[in-house]
Scaffold this active site. Structure first.
Site, PDB file in Angstrom:
ATOM      1  N   CYS A   1       0.818  -1.061  -0.049  1.00  0.00           N
ATOM      2  CA  CYS A   1       0.061  -0.022  -0.008  1.00  0.00           C
ATOM      3  C   CYS A   1       0.708   1.086   0.100  1.00  0.00           C
ATOM      4  O   CYS A   1       1.640   1.426  -1.006  1.00  0.00           O
ATOM      5  CB  CYS A   1      -0.854  -0.191   1.148  1.00  0.00           C
ATOM      6  SG  CYS A   1      -2.431   0.961   1.004  1.00  0.00           S
TER       7      CYS A   1
ATOM      8  N   HIS B   1      -3.614  -5.419   0.957  1.00  0.00           N
ATOM      9  CA  HIS B   1      -3.127  -5.903   2.208  1.00  0.00           C
ATOM     10  C   HIS B   1      -3.046  -7.254   2.511  1.00  0.00           C
ATOM     11  O   HIS B   1      -4.134  -7.882   2.879  1.00  0.00           O
ATOM     12  CB  HIS B   1      -3.760  -4.986   3.565  1.00  0.00           C
ATOM     13  CG  HIS B   1      -3.416  -3.862   3.315  1.00  0.00           C
ATOM     14  ND1 HIS B   1      -2.274  -3.056   3.939  1.00  0.00           N
ATOM     15  CD2 HIS B   1      -4.187  -2.816   2.794  1.00  0.00           C
ATOM     16  CE1 HIS B   1      -2.390  -1.803   3.996  1.00  0.00           C
ATOM     17  NE2 HIS B   1      -3.572  -1.503   3.220  1.00  0.00           N
TER      18      HIS B   1
ATOM     19  N   GLU C   1      -1.571  -8.931   4.743  1.00  0.00           N
ATOM     20  CA  GLU C   1      -1.359  -8.962   6.253  1.00  0.00           C
ATOM     21  C   GLU C   1      -2.860  -8.860   7.006  1.00  0.00           C
ATOM     22  O   GLU C   1      -2.929  -9.432   8.097  1.00  0.00           O
ATOM     23  CB  GLU C   1      -0.584  -7.893   6.789  1.00  0.00           C
ATOM     24  CG  GLU C   1      -1.038  -6.531   6.801  1.00  0.00           C
ATOM     25  CD  GLU C   1      -0.910  -5.696   5.547  1.00  0.00           C
ATOM     26  OE1 GLU C   1      -0.898  -4.396   5.794  1.00  0.00           O
ATOM     27  OE2 GLU C   1      -0.548  -6.252   4.649  1.00  0.00           O
TER      28      GLU C   1
END
Length: 227
Positions: free
Chosen positions: A86, A203, A205
């Site tokens: 990002c 993302h 994660e």
């Protein structure tokens, strides 16, 4: 594996990234303040998402000139691994480490939603735990995620196999309705020529534990640890 996470003023995803890395690597990553310049002993450097320096000027433009980025360039030159997610992807392009730029989303709106990514190659240190052509779920959370480059750069990325992931439907089909930010050729992430630097807009994660709602992103971190 020893990992480090760079922290800029305004970055807000460093803890999520630390959880993902610790799960796969078995050790807590080192937090690196943007004024530090010693990255010795680290195998992988991660630049997480957020709003470095408030996204003033352009997203990532100020962070690209922070003292730590000189050390990141040296790390890249030595063949070290770097993951930018990002805002981290934006910083890597602003720093000239990866080509292209991230522009305002085509809708001119901040997008916060799930998306699906297709794995364009699975023979890299970041994607070896996926299968080529596999789709997985990730989270979009950006206002400037519209990947842009001129035709020559896009053709080179395609020809050299440097497109890492594309926005697609859950079935893996490239379609306008799946490419919500309007990125050129539905590109969601790209590699450096030596495949050791990955810039990725969504993302991974956010999906590394069932309690988060899924584990679609965990193979990426497992692959890094294995490499």
């Amino acid at each position: 594996m020893k990992a480090g996470i760079i922290v800029f003023p305004g970055i807000n995803r460093e803890r999520d990234m630390a959880i993902a890395l610790a799960q796969s690597c078995g050790a807590a990553p080192r937090m690196i303040w943007h004024k530090e310049t010693d990255l010795a002993g680290l195998d992988v450097i991660v630049i997480p998402g957020g709003f470095s320096f408030g996204d003033y000027l352009r997203c990532g433009a100020m962070a690209a000139h922070a003292p730590v980025m000189t050390a990141v360039r040296d790390h890249v030159a030595r063949g070290g691994y770097v993951l930018g997610v990002c805002n981290g992807f934006q910083i890597l392009t602003e720093a000239g480490i990866l080509p292209g730029a991230l522009l305002r989303n085509a809708s001119l709106r901040f997008l916060s939603m799930d998306c699906h990514l297709r794995v364009e190659r699975a023979d890299t240190a970041f994607a070896s735990r996926y299968q080529k052509g596999q789709t997985f779920r990730a989270v979009m959370a950006h206002g400037d995620g519209n990947y842009f480059a001129d035709a020559a750069i896009l053709d080179r990325l395609e020809g050299d196999g440097l497109v890492a992931f594309r926005y697609t439907s859950i079935a893996g089909e490239v379609a306008p309705e799946a490419n919500l930010n309007g990125s050129a050729r539905a590109i969601a992430g790209i590699y450096s020529p030596n495949l050791r630097v990955l810039g990725l807009m969504p993302h991974p994660e956010d999906f590394v534990d069932p309690l988060m709602g899924g584990t679609d992103g965990k193979p990426l971190f497992d692959a890094i640890a294995a490499a």
